[in-house]
Design a protein around this motif. Structure first.
Motif, short mmCIF file in Angstrom:
data_model
loop_
_atom_site.label_atom_id
_atom_site.label_comp_id
_atom_site.label_asym_id
_atom_site.label_seq_id
_atom_site.Cartn_x
_atom_site.Cartn_y
_atom_site.Cartn_z
N MET A 66 0.91 -1.65 -0.17
CA MET A 66 -0.33 -0.09 0.34
C MET A 66 1.05 1.26 0.06
N GLY A 67 1.01 2.00 -0.77
CA GLY A 67 1.58 3.67 -1.02
C GLY A 67 2.43 3.39 -1.80
N ALA A 68 2.86 5.04 -2.27
CA ALA A 68 4.17 4.35 -3.76
C ALA A 68 5.71 3.91 -3.00
N CYS A 69 5.45 4.09 -1.49
CA CYS A 69 6.90 3.92 -0.85
C CYS A 69 7.19 2.44 -1.02
N ALA A 70 6.09 1.71 -0.75
CA ALA A 70 6.06 -0.13 0.29
C ALA A 70 5.86 -0.51 -1.89
N GLY A 83 9.10 5.31 -3.64
CA GLY A 83 8.08 5.83 -3.92
C GLY A 83 9.47 7.26 -4.04
N ILE A 84 8.78 8.44 -2.95
CA ILE A 84 9.93 10.00 -3.62
C ILE A 84 11.37 9.69 -2.83
N PHE A 85 11.86 8.41 -2.05
CA PHE A 85 12.89 8.32 -1.00
C PHE A 85 13.67 7.55 -2.13
N VAL A 117 16.35 3.53 1.50
CA VAL A 117 15.04 2.72 1.17
C VAL A 117 14.71 1.64 0.13
N LEU A 118 14.58 0.65 0.90
CA LEU A 118 13.92 -0.27 0.37
C LEU A 118 12.91 -0.02 -1.12
N GLN A 119 13.91 -0.36 -2.60
CA GLN A 119 12.97 0.32 -3.54
C GLN A 119 11.74 -0.35 -3.91
N GLY A 120 10.81 -0.75 -2.88
CA GLY A 120 9.94 -2.30 -3.52
C GLY A 120 9.84 -3.14 -2.49
N ILE A 121 8.61 -3.46 -1.78
CA ILE A 121 9.08 -4.32 -0.94
C ILE A 121 8.88 -5.90 -2.06
N ASP A 122 8.88 -6.30 -2.83
CA ASP A 122 8.83 -7.02 -4.19
C ASP A 122 9.93 -7.46 -4.37
#
Length: 177
Positions: free
Chosen positions: A104-108, A112-114, A119-124
Motif C-alpha cells: 500500500m502506497g508509493a513507498c511500499a 516512492g520519492i525516497f 530505503v527499499l525500492q519496493g517490497i517485491d
C-alpha cells in the motif's frame, strides 16, 4: 453490508451442491485477517479505513492480527527501510499458507520519492506481492478496492496452487522456504 454470491452449483428442490474448493474460497475471501505493517502516512490512511466511515469490517477484515501466525494478509504500508527488510521477510515467512500480500502506497510499492541508499525500492524485492495499491498516500477507497482484489484472489485460488512447481519456484526466487 456486503452480500456474498452463491457459488456455481447444481440446484434442485431442497438441495444445492457445489465443490468444496468454491465454498472454502468464499470463506477465505470473506474472513481475511490482515496484519498491518505500517510505518508512515499510509498507516494513518489504514486507520481511517478501519474507522466507522469506511468500515473495513464490511469485508470480513475487522480483526487485524498482530501475530503473523494468526494472519493471512500482510498489508505493508509506507516506507520500508533496508534495515527493516529482514523483519518484513521474517513476518511473511511466519505466516501460515495460504497468505497474501498487499503493498500500500508509493513507498511500499516502489520506494516512492525516497530514492536513497537506506530505503527499499519496493517490497517485491524481498517478498512476493499479490496486490499493489498506488498513491501517496492512497485514499481509503483505494485500500478497500485493493482488499477486494485480494478477496478475488482468495476466492478463486485452487487448493493445489500453493503446491504447484510455479509457486515453489516463485518462493525459491525470493529465497523463502
Amino acid at each position: 453490508m456486503k452480500t456474498v454470491e452463491a457459488p456455481e452449483g447444481i440446484e434442485g428442490a431442497g438441495f444445492f451442491a457445489t465443490s468444496l474448493e468454491k465454498v472454502v474460497g468464499i470463506a477465505r475471501a470473506n474472513s481475511l485477517w490482515p496484519l498491518p505493517f505500517a510505518t508512515s502516512c499510509c498507516g494513518i490512511e489504514f486507520m481511517a479505513t478501519m474507522g466507522s466511515h469506511y468500515d473495513i469490517s464490511r469485508f470480513g477484515s475487522e480483526r487485524p492480527s498482530f501475530s503473523p501466525r494468526q494472519a493471512d494478509l500482510l498489508m505493508v504500508m509506507g516506507t520500508i527501510a533496508k534495515k527493516m527488510a529482514p523483519i518484513v521477510k521474517q513476518v511473511y515467512e511466519q505466516m501460515a499458507e495460504p497468505r497474501w500480500v498487499l503493498a500500500m502506497g508509493a513507498c511500499a510499492c516502489s520506494g516512492g520519492i525516497f530514492d536513497s541508499y537506506s530505503v527499499l525500492q519496493g517490497i517485491d524485492r524481498i517478498i512476493p506481492v499479490d496486490v499493489y495499491v498506488p498513491g501517496c498516500p492512497p485514499r481509503p477507497e483505494q485500500v478497500l478496492d485493493g482488499l477486494m482484489r485480494v478477496q478475488d484472489l482468495a476466492k478463486n485460488e485452487s487448493f493445489r496452487r500453493r503446491n504447484a512447481p510455479e509457486y515453489q519456484a516463485l518462493l525459491a526466487s525470493y529465497n523463502i522456504k
